[in-house]
Design an enzyme around this catalytic site. Structure first.
Site, PDB file in Angstrom:
ATOM      1  CB  SER A  99      46.756  32.012  36.155  1.00 51.41           C
ATOM      2  OG  SER A  99      47.589  31.580  37.185  1.00 51.41           O
TER       3      SER A  99
ATOM      4  CB  ILE B 280      37.029  39.133  37.018  1.00 52.00           C
ATOM      5  CG1 ILE B 280      38.361  38.982  36.263  1.00 52.00           C
ATOM      6  CG2 ILE B 280      36.025  38.090  36.547  1.00 52.00           C
ATOM      7  CD1 ILE B 280      39.079  37.687  36.509  1.00 52.00           C
ATOM      8  CD  GLU B 281      35.559  40.625  41.676  1.00 52.02           C
ATOM      9  OE1 GLU B 281      35.805  40.875  42.868  1.00 52.02           O
ATOM     10  OE2 GLU B 281      36.402  40.730  40.768  1.00 52.02           O
TER      11      GLU B 281
ATOM     12  CB  CYS C 293      48.206  31.150  43.931  1.00 53.30           C
ATOM     13  SG  CYS C 293      49.543  32.289  44.382  1.00 53.30           S
TER      14      CYS C 293
END
Length: 396
Positions: free
Chosen positions: A77, A58-59, A80
């Site tokens: 999401s 994503i970066e 986690c």
């Protein structure tokens, strides 16, 4: 009729969010799905071959690329591990939180602020610095929001999977219910949820199911909680057994048999002898008629302890009669007794059913059983997402 929403699916995994969007019936098109997990991406492409899939971090996505997508909704999401209660709880200092912080940095700079956001994560996220950064960013961008801690049991699904959810929308479009700064542990009482909710006040009465799932034994059951002669087999407390009995007696929750496969080769999934002998006292054992099962994790089928329930398929054998004599038996006889219960792992398809994945959802032929368990353990409940999307899009 509303125009189809343009949806950006971040941390797309095997497509649980996408399935939830489809189930909700909200007109929408996933304009890009983003994930770095190669195996998950193969499964995603297998099920959603026409959706643009970006196999990159994503970066690595520029502001210009995001602006070009002109999306109306973000489904995400994030990893986690920085927030899970059994992990190191590195929070925002964990390298795996970097991509989420990048999203928060870039959100205020988008040419078009997306109207809707849905985020899912583990319990523990609600008390993290990452959550504080998220709320700060949402307020800066003009969103109203609502947080939840919910388990699929609230929809009548016999599986405990307590998760944090957040839904947010721009302030010019109000929610259909009164939001609160409190984290809700049930769906708003004015909202009709489905597909598996019974339509009763099951989600609203007394101690909510999410609270029960959160606290295995949050308070004493009292001296009269169990009959004097109740056998506490395995390493269970009276409170834990009482909780399981309450769940199994709750007729608003489906029985596990509604989610099981037919005509499978059960011997392929029987617990091996070594596992039976070593972990007999800590197994969470359920039957097809049970109305409960514990959370399935990515280690299911590979590790035994704490990874999910196992199914007793010899339903004519009383489990108490097996366990009460184990201490006095030889290893050979002990194995014989335990084997009589015919305990097996749930199949990947059965776990997918409990997670709400549609019947036509599948895995490429080259995806191993171990990989399927791992991917499903990292996934989410489709029905929960579907209901939250529906609530998010409703207005007064």
């Amino acid at each position: 009729m509303m125009a189809p929403l343009r949806v950006l699916e971040l941390y797309s995994g095997i497509g649980g969010m996408h399935c939830g969007l489809n189930e909700s019936g909200i007109p929408g098109e996933v304009v890009a799905a983003v994930d770095v997990n190669t195996t998950a991406n193969e499964v995603y492409k297998f099920n959603f071959p026409t959706t643009p899939l970006w196999p990159k971090s994503i970066e690595g996505i520029t502001l210009k690329e995001l602006d070009a997508l002109c999306f109306d909704m973000i489904l995400m999401s994030p990893p986690c591990q920085p927030f899970t209660r059994i992990g190191l709880q590195g929070d925002i200092s964990d390298p795996r939180a970097k991509s989420f912080l990048y999203i928060l940095d870039i959100l205020p700079r988008l040419q078009k602020t997306p109207s809707y956001i849905l985020l899912e994560n583990v319990k523990g996220f609600e008390s993290s610095e990452a959550r504080e950064a998220l709320i700060s960013t949402l307020q800066k961008c003009g969103y109203t929001y609502q947080e939840f801690l919910l388990s699929p049991t609230c929809l009548g699904i016999p599986n405990s999977r307590l998760r944090y959810f957040l839904i947010a929308k721009l302030q010019n479009e109000p929610f259909s219910f009164q939001t609160t700064s409190q984290i809700l542990d049930e769906f708003p009482s004015s909202i009709s949820v489905g597909p598996d909710c019974t339509g009763t006040d099951y989600c609203l009465g007394g101690d909510s199911q999410a609270t029960m799932d959160q606290n295995l034994s949050s308070h004493p059951c009292g001296t009269n909680a169990l009959p004097d002669k109740t056998l506490l087999y395995k390493l269970e407390t009276a409170e834990e057994l009482k909780r399981k009995q309450i769940q199994n007696n709750d007729s608003s929750v489906h029985m596990l048999k509604d989610f099981l496969e037919e005509n499978i080769e059960m011997s392929d999934y029987f617990l091996p002898p070594k596992s039976l002998l070593r972990y007999a006292l800590i197994l969470d054992i359920v039957k097809p008629t049970s109305r409960r099962s514990t959370c399935f994790t990515k280690g299911y089928g590979h590790y035994v302890e704490g990874t999910g329930s196992v199914l007793q398929t010899a339903t004519d054998v009383e489990i108490d009669s097996v366990y009460k004599t184990l201490d006095s038996l030889t290893e050979e006889k002990k194995l014989e007794k335990l084997s009589s219960l015919k305990m097996r792992y749930f199949t990947p398809r059965e776990i997918a059913n409990l997670h709400g994945f549609p019947a036509d959802f599948g895995f490429p032929g080259k995806t191993s059983i171990k990989q399927q368990y791992r991917l499903l353990g990292n996934s989410l409940n489709v029905h929960m997402v579907s209901n939250l999307i529906t609530i998010l899009l409703q207005s007064h």
